[in-house]
Design an enzyme around this catalytic site. Structure first.
Site, short mmCIF file in Angstrom:
data_model
loop_
_atom_site.label_atom_id
_atom_site.label_comp_id
_atom_site.label_asym_id
_atom_site.label_seq_id
_atom_site.Cartn_x
_atom_site.Cartn_y
_atom_site.Cartn_z
N TYR A 1 0.82 -1.31 0.09
CA TYR A 1 0.06 0.05 0.00
C TYR A 1 0.80 1.09 0.20
O TYR A 1 0.66 2.33 -0.81
CB TYR A 1 -0.72 -0.19 1.09
CG TYR A 1 -1.50 1.33 1.52
CD1 TYR A 1 -2.91 1.52 1.38
CD2 TYR A 1 -0.80 2.09 2.61
CE1 TYR A 1 -3.38 2.69 1.65
CE2 TYR A 1 -1.57 3.09 2.94
CZ TYR A 1 -2.80 3.34 2.54
OH TYR A 1 -3.57 4.62 3.11
N LYS B 1 1.82 4.79 -2.04
CA LYS B 1 1.49 6.03 -1.60
C LYS B 1 2.81 7.03 -1.73
O LYS B 1 2.90 8.06 -2.02
CB LYS B 1 1.31 5.87 -0.17
CG LYS B 1 -0.08 5.44 0.24
CD LYS B 1 -1.09 6.26 -0.40
CE LYS B 1 -2.49 5.81 -0.08
NZ LYS B 1 -3.80 6.61 -0.70
N1 LIG Z 1 -7.21 6.37 7.79
C1 LIG Z 1 -5.90 6.72 8.01
O1 LIG Z 1 -5.45 6.68 9.09
C2 LIG Z 1 -5.07 7.16 6.63
C3 LIG Z 1 -4.17 7.42 6.90
C4 LIG Z 1 -3.24 8.04 5.87
C5 LIG Z 1 -3.70 7.96 4.51
N2 LIG Z 1 -5.08 7.69 4.34
C6 LIG Z 1 -5.72 7.79 3.02
O2 LIG Z 1 -6.55 8.54 3.06
C7 LIG Z 1 -7.74 8.30 2.00
C8 LIG Z 1 -9.11 7.74 2.51
O3 LIG Z 1 -8.99 6.87 3.62
P1 LIG Z 1 -10.01 6.34 4.53
O4 LIG Z 1 -9.18 6.12 5.81
O5 LIG Z 1 -11.29 7.42 4.62
O6 LIG Z 1 -10.54 4.88 3.87
P2 LIG Z 1 -11.96 4.47 3.98
O7 LIG Z 1 -11.67 2.79 3.66
O8 LIG Z 1 -12.58 4.69 5.12
O9 LIG Z 1 -12.57 5.02 2.64
C9 LIG Z 1 -12.17 4.54 1.10
C10 LIG Z 1 -13.14 4.60 0.08
O10 LIG Z 1 -12.59 4.20 -1.09
C11 LIG Z 1 -13.74 3.39 -1.62
N3 LIG Z 1 -13.11 2.63 -2.84
C12 LIG Z 1 -12.41 1.47 -2.44
N4 LIG Z 1 -12.13 0.76 -3.75
C13 LIG Z 1 -12.82 1.65 -4.46
C14 LIG Z 1 -12.86 1.63 -6.04
N5 LIG Z 1 -12.39 0.51 -6.88
N6 LIG Z 1 -13.23 2.41 -6.59
C15 LIG Z 1 -14.08 3.45 -6.00
N7 LIG Z 1 -14.01 3.94 -4.86
C16 LIG Z 1 -13.49 2.86 -4.03
C17 LIG Z 1 -14.46 2.60 -0.45
O11 LIG Z 1 -15.79 2.12 -0.64
C18 LIG Z 1 -14.37 3.76 0.72
O12 LIG Z 1 -15.49 4.38 0.94
C19 LIG Z 1 -7.28 6.91 1.39
O13 LIG Z 1 -6.37 7.47 0.35
C20 LIG Z 1 -6.05 6.89 2.24
O14 LIG Z 1 -4.87 5.90 1.84
C21 LIG Z 1 -5.94 7.14 5.45
#
Ligand SMILES: NC(=O)c1ccc[n+]([C@@H]2O[C@H](COP(=O)([O-])OP(=O)(O)OC[C@H]3O[C@@H](n4cnc5c(N)ncnc54)[C@H](O)[C@@H]3O)[C@@H](O)[C@H]2O)c1
Length: 255
Positions: free
Chosen positions: A161, A165
């Site tokens: 992952y 990133k």
């Molecule tokens: N939560 C954390 O701690 C964290 C930390 C660093 C970065 N991020 C990044 O922040 C962003 C949001 O993460 P989050 O924690 O809200 O995740 P999450 O899993 O809550 O949300 C991700 C969303 O993407 C959608 N998704 C997945 N596959 C898909 C596809 N093929 N087509 C369309 N939509 C799709 C899912 O249905 C989901 O609603 C991501 O890019 C993640 O990598 C999150």
């Protein structure tokens, strides 16, 4: 004009992917509050419809789509441009994390599943959106989602992952050079630990505690604490910021 954090966003068209997710929902709500129109996209159509039904302001729409389908991305961008009136901002959050605490268990399918969406689709979607903004001739903003892992290499079984990133950071720097002459900024945000379904999936609670301890603010982030900086990057206040990675980590990282 009165100072406000959403400066310049009133009436703008904003495409938010992953909008049914923990952070994406909060980002969509924040843009709704600025007076922007939001096209919220997610794999989970029912969930994204519910998000849009609750957004402040008007002119929003919900779209169910699988962003791994590269052939659909140009049409999606075209639809945003047409239905929102213009496409001024892309915030691309959709991503997947498949933790493998034992690296020997990473399969080729794990690799493709994560890299296809987190890296490959990110390029084609960003290019389609920035190309539409260039054709409109009124500048624009592309905001991509990285992670603390672009810097640390990833914690908690997330090497694949976070390889994506890291690639997103490099990609955004390259795109910022290409689209800058058209008044389009390209930036990434790099959150650390945000309370969402993705963070919690497959996680050992002791790991979570160690991350809190390593964070000077002593806690995890709320999704709204990521949405504010994203709106800032899309606003007039950030008009001269491009090619950068915004570290949103409560002091966990210093760079
Ligand atoms: N939560 C954390 O701690 C964290 C930390 C660093 C970065 N991020 C990044 O922040 C962003 C949001 O993460 P989050 O924690 O809200 O995740 P999450 O899993 O809550 O949300 C991700 C969303 O993407 C959608 N998704 C997945 N596959 C898909 C596809 N093929 N087509 C369309 N939509 C799709 C899912 O249905 C989901 O609603 C991501 O890019 C993640 O990598 C999150």
């Amino acid at each position: 004009m009165a100072w406000n954090v959403g400066a310049g966003l009133e009436g703008k068209g904003v495409l938010v992917t992953g909008a049914a997710g923990g952070i994406g929902k909060s980002v969509a709500e924040a843009f709704g509050a600025t007076g922007a129109r939001v096209m919220a996209v997610d794999l989970d159509q029912g969930a994204v419809e519910a998000v849009v039904a609750g957004l402040p302001g008007g002119g929003h729409l919900a779209v169910g789509a699988n962003l791994r389908d590269l052939g659909a991305l140009t049409g999606l961008v075209g639809r945003a441009r047409q239905e929102l009136g213009s496409l001024d901002v892309l915030v691309h959050l959709a991503a997947v994390l498949r933790r493998r605490l034992n690296i020997d268990e990473v399969t080729e399918e794990d690799w493709d599943f994560q890299i296809d969406l987190n890296f490959k689709s990110t390029f084609f979607l960003a290019r389609a959106a920035a190309g539409a903004m260039r054709d409109q001739g009124r500048g624009g903003r592309v905001i991509l989602f990285s992670s603390q892992g672009w810097w640390t290499g990833g914690l908690g079984g997330s090497v694949v992952y976070n390889a994506a990133k890291g690639g997103v950071v490099t990609m955004a720097r390259g795109l910022s050079r290409i689209y800058g002459p058209h008044g389009i900024t390209v930036n990434t945000v790099a959150p650390s630990f945000v309370i969402t379904p993705m963070l919690m999936s497959g996680l050992d609670p002791t790991m979570l505690e160690s991350w809190k301890t390593a964070t000077p603010l002593g806690r995890l982030a709320d999704p709204g604490e990521i949405a504010g900086p994203v709106v800032f990057l899309a606003s007039d206040h950030a008009s001269f910021i491009s090619g950068t990675t915004l570290n949103i980590s409560g002091g966990f990282l210093n760079y």
